[in-house]
Scaffold this motif. Sequence first.
Motif, PDB file in Angstrom:
ATOM      1  N   GLN A 184       0.843  -1.197   0.000  1.00 21.86           N
ATOM      2  CA  GLN A 184       0.000   0.000   0.000  1.00 21.86           C
ATOM      3  C   GLN A 184       0.877   1.245   0.000  1.00 21.86           C
ATOM      4  N   VAL A 185       0.537   2.179  -0.869  1.00 19.25           N
ATOM      5  CA  VAL A 185       1.225   3.476  -0.889  1.00 19.25           C
ATOM      6  C   VAL A 185       0.187   4.526  -0.512  1.00 19.25           C
ATOM      7  N   PHE A 207       1.078   9.881  -2.339  1.00 21.93           N
ATOM      8  CA  PHE A 207       2.410   9.560  -2.862  1.00 21.93           C
ATOM      9  C   PHE A 207       2.363   8.524  -3.987  1.00 21.93           C
ATOM     10  N   ARG A 208       1.153   8.199  -4.473  1.00 25.24           N
ATOM     11  CA  ARG A 208       1.050   7.195  -5.537  1.00 25.24           C
ATOM     12  C   ARG A 208       1.529   7.752  -6.871  1.00 25.24           C
ATOM     13  N   GLN A 229       4.518   7.702  -8.065  1.00 25.77           N
ATOM     14  CA  GLN A 229       5.882   8.264  -8.022  1.00 25.77           C
ATOM     15  C   GLN A 229       6.934   7.159  -7.970  1.00 25.77           C
ATOM     16  N   VAL A 267      -3.305 -10.470  -6.593  1.00 25.90           N
ATOM     17  CA  VAL A 267      -3.906  -9.183  -6.974  1.00 25.90           C
ATOM     18  C   VAL A 267      -5.395  -9.391  -7.221  1.00 25.90           C
ATOM     19  N   ASP A 274      -5.430  -1.829 -12.148  1.00 27.36           N
ATOM     20  CA  ASP A 274      -4.353  -0.839 -12.036  1.00 27.36           C
ATOM     21  C   ASP A 274      -3.122  -1.468 -11.384  1.00 27.36           C
ATOM     22  N   TYR A 283       2.348  -4.794 -11.679  1.00 23.16           N
ATOM     23  CA  TYR A 283       3.086  -6.033 -11.430  1.00 23.16           C
ATOM     24  C   TYR A 283       3.550  -6.676 -12.745  1.00 23.16           C
TER      25      TYR A 283
END
Length: 167
Positions: free
Chosen positions: A78-79, A83-84, A86, A112, A118, A123
């Motif tokens: 998880q981000v 901050f996704r 990047q 997943v 997305d 991946y």
Amino acid sequence: MDIRPCTDQDLEALRSRWPAAGDVHGKHHARQSAGHATYLVAWRGDEPLGSGMVQWDGCVGPAAREAFPDAVEINHLQVREEFRGQGVGGLLVRAAEDLAARRGRTQVALGVGVDNPDAERLYLRLGYEATVVLDDTEYDWVDEDGVVHHEVERDQVLLRTVRRPAG
Ligand SMILES: CC(C)(COP(=O)(O)OP(=O)(O)OC[C@H]1O[C@@H](n2cnc3c(N)ncnc32)[C@H](O)[C@@H]1OP(=O)(O)O)[C@@H](O)C(=O)NCCC(=O)NCCS
């Protein structure tokens, strides 16, 4: 950016800077302390950006365990929303793979959600390959009001072979 296993000191910073209902950080850290997993966290200075787990005991889902008994699993990736996009997620996956390879583990699995194209795209770009193995993952999460939600998610297992670094 620094990506490292969560230390006791990091845990306190995580709890205050990235509060998560149900003390998710504490639970992941405890699993790491018990030797079952590594809880990797990405930092920019003292700001946590995202995190992910490497499960040393193997895949969590029964179908994945049976099909790939030697694999380690990367999960709980998880981000933080701001901050996704990047490159943090990709770097967390690569850091997890490096850890696995250093421990002599060559097969890395990722589950997943079939409704998460997305994440799947990321991946596949990182070299993971689709398999026909599906698992239903059940989990509980607690929202900001303390309400427990029970979720069942259908996951497709993706796999990548990694090599032990030279030297
Ligand atoms: C999936 C996730 C970890 C990727 O982290 P990230 O730091 O944004 O990823 P990177 O910057 O390294 O790579 C960007 C890629 O991530 C994927 N991505 C971007 N935003 C996403 C989102 N909101 N949800 C899922 N995947 C996303 C896309 O494939 C994107 O590539 P694109 O720009 O070509 O579309 C992050 O978006 C996230 O936390 N999503 C919500 C939780 C989740 O779905 N976790 C994965 C469970 S398997």
